[in-house]
Each structure stands twice: as structure tokens, then as C-alpha cells.
Scaffold this motif. Sequence first.
Motif, PDB file in Angstrom:
ATOM      1  N   MET A  94       0.456 -19.383 -24.807  1.00  0.00           N
ATOM      2  CA  MET A  94       0.017 -18.989 -23.470  1.00  0.00           C
ATOM      3  C   MET A  94       1.119 -18.189 -22.788  1.00  0.00           C
ATOM      4  O   MET A  94       2.303 -18.440 -23.003  1.00  0.00           O
ATOM      5  N   SER A  95       0.746 -17.233 -21.965  1.00  0.00           N
ATOM      6  CA  SER A  95       1.727 -16.393 -21.297  1.00  0.00           C
ATOM      7  C   SER A  95       1.221 -16.003 -19.925  1.00  0.00           C
ATOM      8  O   SER A  95       0.013 -16.005 -19.654  1.00  0.00           O
ATOM      9  N   VAL A  96       2.150 -15.649 -19.046  1.00  0.00           N
ATOM     10  CA  VAL A  96       1.813 -15.197 -17.697  1.00  0.00           C
ATOM     11  C   VAL A  96       1.473 -13.712 -17.762  1.00  0.00           C
ATOM     12  O   VAL A  96       2.285 -12.901 -18.213  1.00  0.00           O
ATOM     13  N   SER A  97       0.284 -13.347 -17.327  1.00  0.00           N
ATOM     14  CA  SER A  97      -0.109 -11.946 -17.363  1.00  0.00           C
ATOM     15  C   SER A  97       0.063 -11.259 -16.014  1.00  0.00           C
ATOM     16  O   SER A  97       0.278 -10.047 -15.954  1.00  0.00           O
ATOM     17  N   GLN A  98      -0.023 -12.026 -14.915  1.00  0.00           N
ATOM     18  CA  GLN A  98       0.205 -11.446 -13.586  1.00  0.00           C
ATOM     19  C   GLN A  98       0.292 -12.558 -12.554  1.00  0.00           C
ATOM     20  O   GLN A  98      -0.028 -13.718 -12.831  1.00  0.00           O
ATOM     21  N   PHE A  99       0.743 -12.172 -11.353  1.00  0.00           N
ATOM     22  CA  PHE A  99       0.824 -13.098 -10.223  1.00  0.00           C
ATOM     23  C   PHE A  99      -0.182 -12.683  -9.165  1.00  0.00           C
ATOM     24  O   PHE A  99      -0.458 -11.492  -8.984  1.00  0.00           O
ATOM     25  N   VAL A 100      -0.735 -13.675  -8.468  1.00  0.00           N
ATOM     26  CA  VAL A 100      -1.707 -13.416  -7.408  1.00  0.00           C
ATOM     27  C   VAL A 100      -1.397 -14.341  -6.236  1.00  0.00           C
ATOM     28  O   VAL A 100      -0.673 -15.333  -6.382  1.00  0.00           O
ATOM     29  N   ALA A 101      -1.950 -14.014  -5.079  1.00  0.00           N
ATOM     30  CA  ALA A 101      -1.717 -14.838  -3.885  1.00  0.00           C
ATOM     31  C   ALA A 101      -3.038 -15.177  -3.211  1.00  0.00           C
ATOM     32  O   ALA A 101      -4.006 -14.410  -3.277  1.00  0.00           O
ATOM     33  N   HIS A 102      -3.071 -16.325  -2.580  1.00  0.00           N
ATOM     34  CA  HIS A 102      -4.226 -16.734  -1.788  1.00  0.00           C
ATOM     35  C   HIS A 102      -3.730 -17.122  -0.403  1.00  0.00           C
ATOM     36  O   HIS A 102      -2.826 -17.950  -0.258  1.00  0.00           O
ATOM     37  N   ARG A 103      -4.312 -16.506   0.617  1.00  0.00           N
ATOM     38  CA  ARG A 103      -3.922 -16.798   1.998  1.00  0.00           C
ATOM     39  C   ARG A 103      -5.044 -17.520   2.707  1.00  0.00           C
ATOM     40  O   ARG A 103      -6.219 -17.227   2.530  1.00  0.00           O
ATOM     41  N   GLY A 104      -4.649 -18.480   3.535  1.00  0.00           N
ATOM     42  CA  GLY A 104      -5.631 -19.219   4.317  1.00  0.00           C
ATOM     43  C   GLY A 104      -4.952 -20.114   5.329  1.00  0.00           C
ATOM     44  O   GLY A 104      -3.893 -20.690   5.054  1.00  0.00           O
ATOM     45  N   GLU A 129       6.728  -7.809  -6.134  1.00  0.00           N
ATOM     46  CA  GLU A 129       8.039  -7.996  -6.753  1.00  0.00           C
ATOM     47  C   GLU A 129       7.933  -8.800  -8.047  1.00  0.00           C
ATOM     48  O   GLU A 129       8.592  -8.483  -9.051  1.00  0.00           O
ATOM     49  N   LEU A 130       7.131  -9.850  -8.038  1.00  0.00           N
ATOM     50  CA  LEU A 130       6.987 -10.686  -9.222  1.00  0.00           C
ATOM     51  C   LEU A 130       6.298  -9.932 -10.360  1.00  0.00           C
ATOM     52  O   LEU A 130       6.714 -10.028 -11.527  1.00  0.00           O
ATOM     53  N   ASN A 131       5.265  -9.169 -10.045  1.00  0.00           N
ATOM     54  CA  ASN A 131       4.592  -8.398 -11.087  1.00  0.00           C
ATOM     55  C   ASN A 131       5.484  -7.276 -11.612  1.00  0.00           C
ATOM     56  O   ASN A 131       5.446  -6.946 -12.802  1.00  0.00           O
ATOM     57  N   PHE A 132       6.291  -6.707 -10.731  1.00  0.00           N
ATOM     58  CA  PHE A 132       7.263  -5.692 -11.168  1.00  0.00           C
ATOM     59  C   PHE A 132       8.292  -6.328 -12.100  1.00  0.00           C
ATOM     60  O   PHE A 132       8.649  -5.761 -13.136  1.00  0.00           O
ATOM     61  N   PHE A 133       8.745  -7.517 -11.757  1.00  0.00           N
ATOM     62  CA  PHE A 133       9.706  -8.225 -12.597  1.00  0.00           C
ATOM     63  C   PHE A 133       9.106  -8.553 -13.961  1.00  0.00           C
ATOM     64  O   PHE A 133       9.781  -8.463 -14.993  1.00  0.00           O
ATOM     65  N   LEU A 134       7.851  -8.930 -13.971  1.00  0.00           N
ATOM     66  CA  LEU A 134       7.182  -9.284 -15.219  1.00  0.00           C
ATOM     67  C   LEU A 134       7.208  -8.118 -16.204  1.00  0.00           C
ATOM     68  O   LEU A 134       7.332  -8.313 -17.413  1.00  0.00           O
ATOM     69  N   VAL A 146      10.484 -20.266  -7.130  1.00  0.00           N
ATOM     70  CA  VAL A 146      10.208 -19.044  -7.892  1.00  0.00           C
ATOM     71  C   VAL A 146      11.134 -18.937  -9.092  1.00  0.00           C
ATOM     72  O   VAL A 146      10.699 -18.670 -10.219  1.00  0.00           O
ATOM     73  N   ARG A 147      12.425 -19.167  -8.873  1.00  0.00           N
ATOM     74  CA  ARG A 147      13.383 -19.032  -9.980  1.00  0.00           C
ATOM     75  C   ARG A 147      13.144 -20.084 -11.054  1.00  0.00           C
ATOM     76  O   ARG A 147      13.267 -19.795 -12.255  1.00  0.00           O
ATOM     77  N   ASN A 148      12.813 -21.292 -10.649  1.00  0.00           N
ATOM     78  CA  ASN A 148      12.516 -22.335 -11.630  1.00  0.00           C
ATOM     79  C   ASN A 148      11.288 -21.976 -12.468  1.00  0.00           C
ATOM     80  O   ASN A 148      11.272 -22.173 -13.690  1.00  0.00           O
ATOM     81  N   PHE A 149      10.273 -21.441 -11.809  1.00  0.00           N
ATOM     82  CA  PHE A 149       9.068 -21.058 -12.535  1.00  0.00           C
ATOM     83  C   PHE A 149       9.366 -19.934 -13.519  1.00  0.00           C
ATOM     84  O   PHE A 149       8.926 -19.986 -14.685  1.00  0.00           O
ATOM     85  N   LEU A 150      10.096 -18.928 -13.076  1.00  0.00           N
ATOM     86  CA  LEU A 150      10.397 -17.800 -13.962  1.00  0.00           C
ATOM     87  C   LEU A 150      11.229 -18.242 -15.160  1.00  0.00           C
ATOM     88  O   LEU A 150      11.024 -17.770 -16.278  1.00  0.00           O
ATOM     89  N   GLN A 151      12.148 -19.151 -14.923  1.00  0.00           N
ATOM     90  CA  GLN A 151      12.995 -19.623 -16.019  1.00  0.00           C
ATOM     91  C   GLN A 151      12.189 -20.408 -17.050  1.00  0.00           C
ATOM     92  O   GLN A 151      12.407 -20.269 -18.254  1.00  0.00           O
ATOM     93  N   LYS A 152      11.253 -21.216 -16.576  1.00  0.00           N
ATOM     94  CA  LYS A 152      10.486 -22.069 -17.487  1.00  0.00           C
ATOM     95  C   LYS A 152       9.308 -21.358 -18.140  1.00  0.00           C
ATOM     96  O   LYS A 152       8.976 -21.606 -19.299  1.00  0.00           O
ATOM     97  N   ARG A 153       8.673 -20.466 -17.379  1.00  0.00           N
ATOM     98  CA  ARG A 153       7.388 -19.929 -17.855  1.00  0.00           C
ATOM     99  C   ARG A 153       7.376 -18.428 -18.112  1.00  0.00           C
ATOM    100  O   ARG A 153       6.405 -17.913 -18.684  1.00  0.00           O
ATOM    101  N   CYS A 154       8.430 -17.722 -17.716  1.00  0.00           N
ATOM    102  CA  CYS A 154       8.382 -16.265 -17.818  1.00  0.00           C
ATOM    103  C   CYS A 154       9.588 -15.679 -18.540  1.00  0.00           C
ATOM    104  O   CYS A 154      10.096 -14.625 -18.160  1.00  0.00           O
TER     105      CYS A 154
END
Length: 238
Positions: free
Chosen positions: A1-11, A48-53, A76-84
Amino acid sequence: MSVSQFVAHRGEGKARVFALIRGSSDSLEVVTSLGADDAHVAEDLIRELNFFLVERDERSLNDFLGGLPNAVQIAVRNFLQKRCRATLGAMSVYGAVEPLKLLYVDSREEFRELLGAAYLIGLGFEASNEIDEDGDASWEVQLSTAEPFVRASEGERSWALPEGVSLSSTWTSRDYSGGNVIDQAVRVAESATSRGYRVCLHTFEKGDGESIDSSSTSVIVVDIFDAPIPPSRGDLDA
């Protein structure tokens, strides 16, 4: 499994950032949350996250994260280190490389036509030989949505060599100028197969620089290993 992109949800004045995980079934995984005071930067964070990806530009990302709360930075940094972690062959000039179709081919002509068609329309492929219990060789071909991008500093392949076997020789289309490169790649692969050697073929876009926006050249690689052709998966699962 891999991260293909980041998305946001506002509410309700807040925002949550998710990673889209590609696998046997797609899923969303929470990366971090932005409070009411920072929700307005959610889309900028996603960019920024998608650019980094794609580019792995840590300086740009760190500059942006520096203006966010510590809890968000840490998450964010913990997630990128573990999953990206950077994965060779995971990105193309169009974005994430996704598996398209897995095929099994036992005809040389069908094999050549399949790879030729994939190459013509810009699909990526990884192909490897296998042998059934009757001793007949065939090919497993994984088609993907695009040719992976390989930076100038990353060598001449878009996937890691298999463990436990030694690489005997490598043919690449960079060294060939005598006609149809697919025909020649198949001839090289079939010749090694007829002599009982394990073979893998793949294609990628080789960048002239480190940026995915740099000019690039499509390259076909045939790796020949000092190892016998592996048994087909069907035989292993039987």
C-alpha cells in the motif's frame, strides 16, 4: 500500500487532512487536524504535501510547516516518516503510479505485441519470466498507469532488485540504436529465457535532473540474473 495523494475536509470551522492510501482497496488515513485558527491554510498544506510526495523537497515543506502549531508539525512529520518514505518507481510525471492490470502471456508474439502497445501509449510495465511444472516458460506482466520517473541520481531502474539472486547482465535501450527497441528487448529477454535464466523487464522515464519537471527519456531495461527461472505462482499456490 502507498500514499497516492493528500486531501482535506473542512467543516464547522476546522479542517482534517487525510492521506489517500492505494492498495487492494483504497482507504483514507488521518494525518492531522487544523483548529479554527489554522483551518484556512488547509489547502496550502495539501499543496505542500502533494508537492513533497512528488519532489521530496524537504526544505520547502519545512519552511511551510514552521508557521503551523507544533502539534500539527509533529503529526505531519511522524506520518511522513512512517508512511511516506521515498519508494523507487512510485511516482510518474503525472502523479502516483498505480497498478493497472496483471496479465500472463505464454506466446512470444503476444508478449511482444503487449509490451509494444503499452510502450506506445505510455503505460509502464514490469515483466518477469516464470516456468510451469511442465517446464514451459511464460511471462507475468504488470501494467501500470504510467512509466515511473527516475531522477538522474537514482541509477538505471525503477524497482529494487530481488533479494537472493545475483545480477548477471543488464541491457538497456540507451545502448541500442538499431531499430525497434521493444523488439530488441524481447529478443534479449527471450534469448536469456531459452538458456534458463531468470529475466525481468521494465520501463521508466529517466530524468536529466532531480526535479520531476526536468526533461526525461523513456528507457527499457532487461535484467538477466544468474539464477534459474522461478516457478509460476500458480504452481507455488497449488
